[in-house]
Design a protein around this motif. Sequence first.
Motif, PDB file in Angstrom:
ATOM      1  N   LYS A 249      43.325 -34.886 -12.081  1.00 15.33           N
ATOM      2  CA  LYS A 249      42.161 -34.419 -11.327  1.00 15.33           C
ATOM      3  C   LYS A 249      41.279 -33.638 -12.298  1.00 15.33           C
ATOM      4  O   LYS A 249      41.756 -32.707 -12.965  1.00 15.33           O
ATOM      5  CB  LYS A 249      42.583 -33.512 -10.161  1.00 15.33           C
TER       6      LYS A 249
ATOM      7  N   PHE B  63      37.342 -31.726 -13.233  1.00 12.07           N
ATOM      8  CA  PHE B  63      36.106 -31.116 -12.766  1.00 12.07           C
ATOM      9  C   PHE B  63      34.964 -31.624 -13.635  1.00 12.07           C
ATOM     10  O   PHE B  63      35.114 -31.779 -14.851  1.00 12.07           O
ATOM     11  CB  PHE B  63      36.194 -29.591 -12.856  1.00 12.07           C
TER      12      PHE B  63
ATOM     13  N   ASN C  33      39.180 -18.392 -10.460  1.00 12.77           N
ATOM     14  CA  ASN C  33      38.967 -18.742  -9.055  1.00 12.77           C
ATOM     15  C   ASN C  33      37.989 -19.904  -8.893  1.00 12.77           C
ATOM     16  O   ASN C  33      37.855 -20.466  -7.811  1.00 12.77           O
ATOM     17  CB  ASN C  33      38.514 -17.527  -8.248  1.00 12.77           C
ATOM     18  N   LYS C  34      37.344 -20.272  -9.985  1.00 12.46           N
ATOM     19  CA  LYS C  34      36.498 -21.463 -10.006  1.00 12.46           C
ATOM     20  C   LYS C  34      37.316 -22.708  -9.689  1.00 12.46           C
ATOM     21  O   LYS C  34      36.802 -23.704  -9.176  1.00 12.46           O
ATOM     22  CB  LYS C  34      35.856 -21.575 -11.385  1.00 12.46           C
ATOM     23  N   TYR C  35      38.635 -22.642  -9.993  1.00 13.75           N
ATOM     24  CA  TYR C  35      39.515 -23.803  -9.815  1.00 13.75           C
ATOM     25  C   TYR C  35      40.510 -23.579  -8.681  1.00 13.75           C
ATOM     26  O   TYR C  35      41.608 -24.125  -8.678  1.00 13.75           O
ATOM     27  CB  TYR C  35      40.270 -24.087 -11.120  1.00 13.75           C
ATOM     28  N   ALA C  36      40.119 -22.747  -7.722  1.00 11.26           N
ATOM     29  CA  ALA C  36      41.029 -22.361  -6.634  1.00 11.26           C
ATOM     30  C   ALA C  36      41.557 -23.556  -5.858  1.00 11.26           C
ATOM     31  O   ALA C  36      42.695 -23.536  -5.367  1.00 11.26           O
ATOM     32  CB  ALA C  36      40.309 -21.386  -5.687  1.00 11.26           C
ATOM     33  N   GLU C  37      40.763 -24.615  -5.731  1.00  4.62           N
ATOM     34  CA  GLU C  37      41.217 -25.751  -4.930  1.00  4.62           C
ATOM     35  C   GLU C  37      42.433 -26.459  -5.527  1.00  4.62           C
ATOM     36  O   GLU C  37      43.156 -27.147  -4.820  1.00  4.62           O
ATOM     37  CB  GLU C  37      40.091 -26.757  -4.730  1.00  4.62           C
ATOM     38  N   VAL C  38      42.687 -26.260  -6.831  1.00  7.41           N
ATOM     39  CA  VAL C  38      43.891 -26.857  -7.415  1.00  7.41           C
ATOM     40  C   VAL C  38      44.913 -25.796  -7.839  1.00  7.41           C
ATOM     41  O   VAL C  38      46.052 -26.127  -8.175  1.00  7.41           O
ATOM     42  CB  VAL C  38      43.542 -27.741  -8.635  1.00  7.41           C
TER      43      VAL C  38
ATOM     44  N   SER D  19      45.333 -22.666  -5.939  1.00  9.53           N
ATOM     45  CA  SER D  19      45.529 -21.667  -4.875  1.00  9.53           C
ATOM     46  C   SER D  19      46.977 -21.467  -4.486  1.00  9.53           C
ATOM     47  O   SER D  19      47.351 -20.380  -4.030  1.00  9.53           O
ATOM     48  CB  SER D  19      44.714 -22.060  -3.638  1.00  9.53           C
ATOM     49  N   THR D  20      47.813 -22.483  -4.662  1.00  6.16           N
ATOM     50  CA  THR D  20      49.226 -22.349  -4.279  1.00  6.16           C
ATOM     51  C   THR D  20      50.096 -21.865  -5.439  1.00  6.16           C
ATOM     52  O   THR D  20      51.318 -21.824  -5.313  1.00  6.16           O
ATOM     53  CB  THR D  20      49.763 -23.697  -3.762  1.00  6.16           C
TER      54      THR D  20
ATOM     55  N   THR E 208      46.410 -16.391 -11.709  1.00  6.18           N
ATOM     56  CA  THR E 208      45.434 -17.420 -11.328  1.00  6.18           C
ATOM     57  C   THR E 208      44.147 -16.812 -10.787  1.00  6.18           C
ATOM     58  O   THR E 208      43.189 -17.528 -10.503  1.00  6.18           O
ATOM     59  CB  THR E 208      46.031 -18.364 -10.272  1.00  6.18           C
TER      60      THR E 208
END
Length: 646
Positions: free
Chosen positions: A558, A560, A606-611, A613-614, A629
């Motif tokens: 994945k 960006f 946090n710019k990449y939180a969607e990958v 966040s966990t 993170t």
Amino acid sequence: MPRRNRVTNDSGHIKIQKRAIPLLLSCITTFPLFSVQSSANSGIDVYPPNWWVGMQNSNVELMLYGDDVADDTVSIAKGDVSVKHSQALDSENYLFVTLDTSNVSAQELVIRLTDSDGTTRDLTYTLEKRAQGSASREGFGPQDAIYLIAPDRYANGNVENDNVKGYGDPADRSFKGGRHGGDIQGIVDNLNYIQDMGFTQIWTMPMLENAMDKYSYHGYSTTDYYKIDPRFGSNDDFIALSTEAKSKGLGIIMDMVLNHIGSNHLWMKDTPSHDWINNNGKFVGTTHKREVLHDPHAVASDIKGFSDGWFVPTMPDLNQRNPHLANYLIQNAIWWVESAGLSGIRVDTYSYPDKAFLSQWTNRIMDEYPNFNIVGEEWSVNPAITAYWQAGSHRHDDYDSALPSVMDFPLQAAVVKALSNDESWNSGFNSVYETLATDFLYGDPNNLVIFPDNHDMSRIFTQLGHDKDKWNMAMTLLLTTRGIPQVFYGTEILMGNEGSEDHGIIRSDFPGGWPSDNDKNAFTGHGLTDDERWAQQRVKGLLQLRKSHPLQFKGLLKHFAPENGVYTYIREANVDSGSGADKSNTHQSDKILVILNKKPVDLPLNKYAEVLSTHQTLTRVSDGISFKTTDTLRLPAMSASVFIVQ
């Protein structure tokens, strides 16, 4: 006419004269096929020299070559196979015999050849039992990393075979285009280095006999498809290499040439049929216009000009439309897979042979070995053309391709372009991003072979202007993005070819591979500069990461969209797709985060939180420093950062 120089055994039957070589390879000639057979040794050569029972395709077609064999009647004097078909072509010295091996056990056959005058010759032929699990062997895949070696230029493990009687092109290490003496034993001697670096597969440039007058070190002018060139070693040596490599977790990928032969091949002196060689056996150069195979506006003469043309006068172009030649090449590939326990095949100049033949060739091999891997060289930077050949791709026609993998030249070109150009909305890292965005064209983009350079192009260090930071970014990207990475020997120590595009310079000797290399040895690290040692360790670190996280590199990519000179992507295990991921793997939930940036940057994660966040922490591979993170990373210009995300 009665034959001359026959040898009669005690029973009165005519026997083929045999040569003293191992039983497994008992029908392989021990003299160069380009030389004229003497009357005192008028035996029959058989190709393939042995076969196996229990193959998916139960028929095997033998090509018999010997004095006046074409008009013989064939029968089985011993054994329970049947002769399905026998056919002569134009030469009186070739006979093609098809045996049916269905429902038979391993055995030694006696094939009887009866001449019109009633005289006979008996030929012993072995049908062997296959190695356990041979049909289900696993080919190389996305979890692997391939080390590409030019055998003549890697390491000289046996100086006694540098020059062999009956062969030209003598060893001359001072000549860039000559033979330098590297051999199979040199590779065997350094398997520990290859293993310790973290490679899991070895692809060597061809090692079959190239009995040419000069410039034969590269291996792409085959003069015997069933014989390792004695200046590299023997067939037994090659099999031993495969066996020893396997014991160290290394597979062997064999480089095969289907399109052409060397001009000193026997077929150029005694051709089986008038249509065996394209353009009536006379040199007509190929146009190299591979696009004609896909061009809806192409004329037939342009297609013929591409497919039937020769590369150079010393490489006669084979006509695979001849069914006996096609079968010969198919069976030869299977023979080497079975004999040497190969984990893969790389096919030279893949799109140049007859297109229908390529479909037949790949399908036959994949029918025998469903989990195998074959990569074709299609040197085009247009993804639509490279994707066309991969199995499972969407095509503009109904062509049946079973080719699992293709060399990803589009990505290689995009990486060099990205690192050579400034960043803008349509340049820089956008070149890589846009190339990967076309992965929808491929049947399996993660099974493409990706590479920074290879044996036919300038070294990546030279392509990038001998800039160590750009080299680092290229190597980091190509060892962590989707696909199966291949590294050319010496790339790991910044080998270059400044000031020369000559292939003999590009394929320079690997330092330390020769007994006289006292000043510098890349195998031990002796004499390497600080930069060379750093580069070697950088490659080793990335390869070790691949070995410790195979599920991630077999899994998803994945990325960006590039922004302000920063390109970021993650690799993660594909655990929900039924891919067979090992749920006991302790690193299964890890992600690999890669950030490439050309300018200094303070980068909030946090710019990449969607990958991310966990996950909670990132550990940088190069120095072991950990971050949260939620942190902001301060990254220097021209950096390539790899993190394990947990």
